[in-house]
Write an enzyme that holds these catalytic residues in place. Structure first.
Site, PDB file in Angstrom:
ATOM      1  CG  ASP A   1      -1.773  -1.238   1.338  1.00 16.49           C
ATOM      2  OD1 ASP A   1      -2.427  -1.607   0.347  1.00 16.49           O
ATOM      3  OD2 ASP A   1      -1.756  -1.869   2.411  1.00 16.49           O
TER       4      ASP A   1
ATOM      5  CE  LYS B   1       3.210  -2.586  -4.711  1.00 13.80           C
ATOM      6  NZ  LYS B   1       2.791  -2.316  -3.329  1.00 13.80           N
TER       7      LYS B   1
ATOM      8  CD  GLN C   1       0.593  -9.256  -2.690  1.00 14.95           C
ATOM      9  OE1 GLN C   1       1.404  -9.827  -3.417  1.00 14.95           O
ATOM     10  NE2 GLN C   1      -0.671  -9.185  -2.997  1.00 14.95           N
TER      11      GLN C   1
END
Length: 428
Positions: A13, A16, A223
């Site tokens: 989070d 990206k 992730q």
């Protein structure tokens, strides 16, 4: 330098999608190389906000060819729902390519994910329940279903039968759930075959040819480093390789083709799900960071756990990934604090650790050793050059850079697409 990897430094989070979007019209291909629809990117373009879960964020950039690599696990229902939602908003999705070797998430993966997590009780990991872990487990156990299997019904049926032989015993005898029939899984998967067929390709070959031609290829990780199955806070991790090494295995491109590794890191820290988090806040400062930063999961809507910046984690991620550049996001969220703590080391039972402890027990019991920096009051969302930032904000960034082991090349100062300060060109 055409091969660029973008990975998260913390627990995900970090923003990206914004970094991928920043490269925008200079990018020819964007590849998602790991994970599934258990994570998301939020990209703001003008007044429009897009929440992507399975698709690479490059799908929003005209001229870019988005690719779902072999390292991704694909839920076909989610894939087509996302595509249809984007088409309804006028986004061209016709260039999407999906690896024939990507594994599929089925109904039984989703069911097992949910019942297994409940069965763990207090030992729950914090899975999203979307079947990602069980799909990866089947991949490693060599009973997985791949995209290419949809185009041979006999092979598909044999593979589903093999997978359900064991899983139905588990569902019925351990979890007291109904058995799942082979026909219902085969019928559901075959219903996607005609729509998937035009998208499927030998994506490793496509990407190799693109790099040979001098195209700019961005490998976009899902992730983040601390959720990597090998290098993260195991077992509170994802089920795939979320580090830079995963870009190679998850796309079919050799590591010598990867020229720049860009790490995305927030100006503070967040994570979703269970597991150790040394700088986690439970006070008013934590509530302020969460509300200002709108720290709620793109995919789940869950409130994120929040804490101050952790310099040892960033150094660790820099080393593990070979990070060449950092993109520091959400610096604007820190405006208004009188002072800003930064974790520079850990204390574990009176022993100081300047780096992330290799022993998980030590990391679980680590308390942060803070260095404090004076805050600033000014709104920085309009800054476009480093000198536009308040002096104290500049000092904070430079301090993080010294602690992190590599240069901070881009600074995010707001949610808008152009709300960035570029210190170094990511393609330079």
């Amino acid at each position: 330098m055409p091969g660029i990897v973008i990975i998260g430094v913390q627990w995900g989070d970090e923003g990206k999608g914004k970094a991928t979007d920043l490269l925008g019209d200079r990018t020819d291909w964007v590849v998602k190389f790991n994970g599934g629809n258990n994570a998301g990117h939020t990209v703001v373009i003008g007044d429009e906000k897009y929440a992507l879960h399975l698709l690479p964020s490059g799908i929003l950039s005209p001229g870019v060819t988005p690719v779902i690599g072999n390292g991704v696990v694909v839920d076909p229902e989610v894939l087509f729902a996302e595509l249809e939602a984007l088409r309804a908003r006028g986004v061209d999705t016709s260039k999407l390519r999906v690896s024939a070797n990507a594994h599929l998430i089925t109904q039984y993966h989703r069911t097992l994910d949910k019942v297994t997590e409940r069965f763990l009780g207090k030992r729950q990991i914090g899975t999203t329940g979307r079947g990602i872990g069980p799909a990866y487990a089947d991949k490693i156990n060599r009973v997985g279903i791949r995209v290419q299997d949809l185009f041979d019904e006999n092979i598909l049926r044999q593979k589903v039968e093999g997978a359900l032989d064991q899983k139905n015993h588990l569902l019925v005898k351990v979890f007291n759930r109904r058995a799942i029939t082979v026909d219902e899984i085969v019928d559901e998967l075959l219903s996607y075959a005609a729509r998937l067929a035009p998208l499927v390709d030998d994506t490793g070959l496509l990407l190799s040819d693109a790099l040979d031609a001098g195209d700019v290829v961005v490998f976009e990780g899902g992730q983040a480093t601390m959720l990597d199955v090998d290098h993260g806070t195991y077992p509170f991790v994802t089920s795939s390789s979320a580090t830079a090494g995963g870009a190679s295995t998850g796309s079919g491109i050799g590591p010598n083709r990867l020229d720049r590794i860009v790490g995305i890191v927030k100006a503070y820290t967040t994570r979703v799900g269970a597991g150790p988090f040394p700088t986690e806040l439970f006070d008013d400062d934590g509530d302020t960071l969460r509300s200002r930063g709108f720290e709620f999961g793109t995919t789940t809507g869950r409130p994120r756990r929040v804490g101050w910046y952790d310099a040892p984690i960033t150094r660790y991620a820099t080393r593990i990934n070979g990070i060449t550049d950092l993109v520091l996001t959400k610096l604007d969220i820190l405006s208004g604090f009188d002072r800003i703590p930064v974790c520079v080391a850990y204390d574990v039972g009176g022993r100081r650790f300047d780096e992330v402890p290799v022993n998980q027990t030590d990391f679980h019991h680590a308390t942060p050793v803070y260095e404090y920096f004076p805050g600033w009051k000014q709104d920085i969302s309009g800054a476009r050059h480093f000198d536009d930032l308040p002096t104290r904000a500049q000092e904070y960034v430079l301090a993080l850079e010294r602690m992190s082991g590599t240069r901070i090349s881009v600074i995010g100062v707001g949610p808008a697409r152009d709300a960035v300060v570029v210190r170094h060109d990511l393609l330079d």
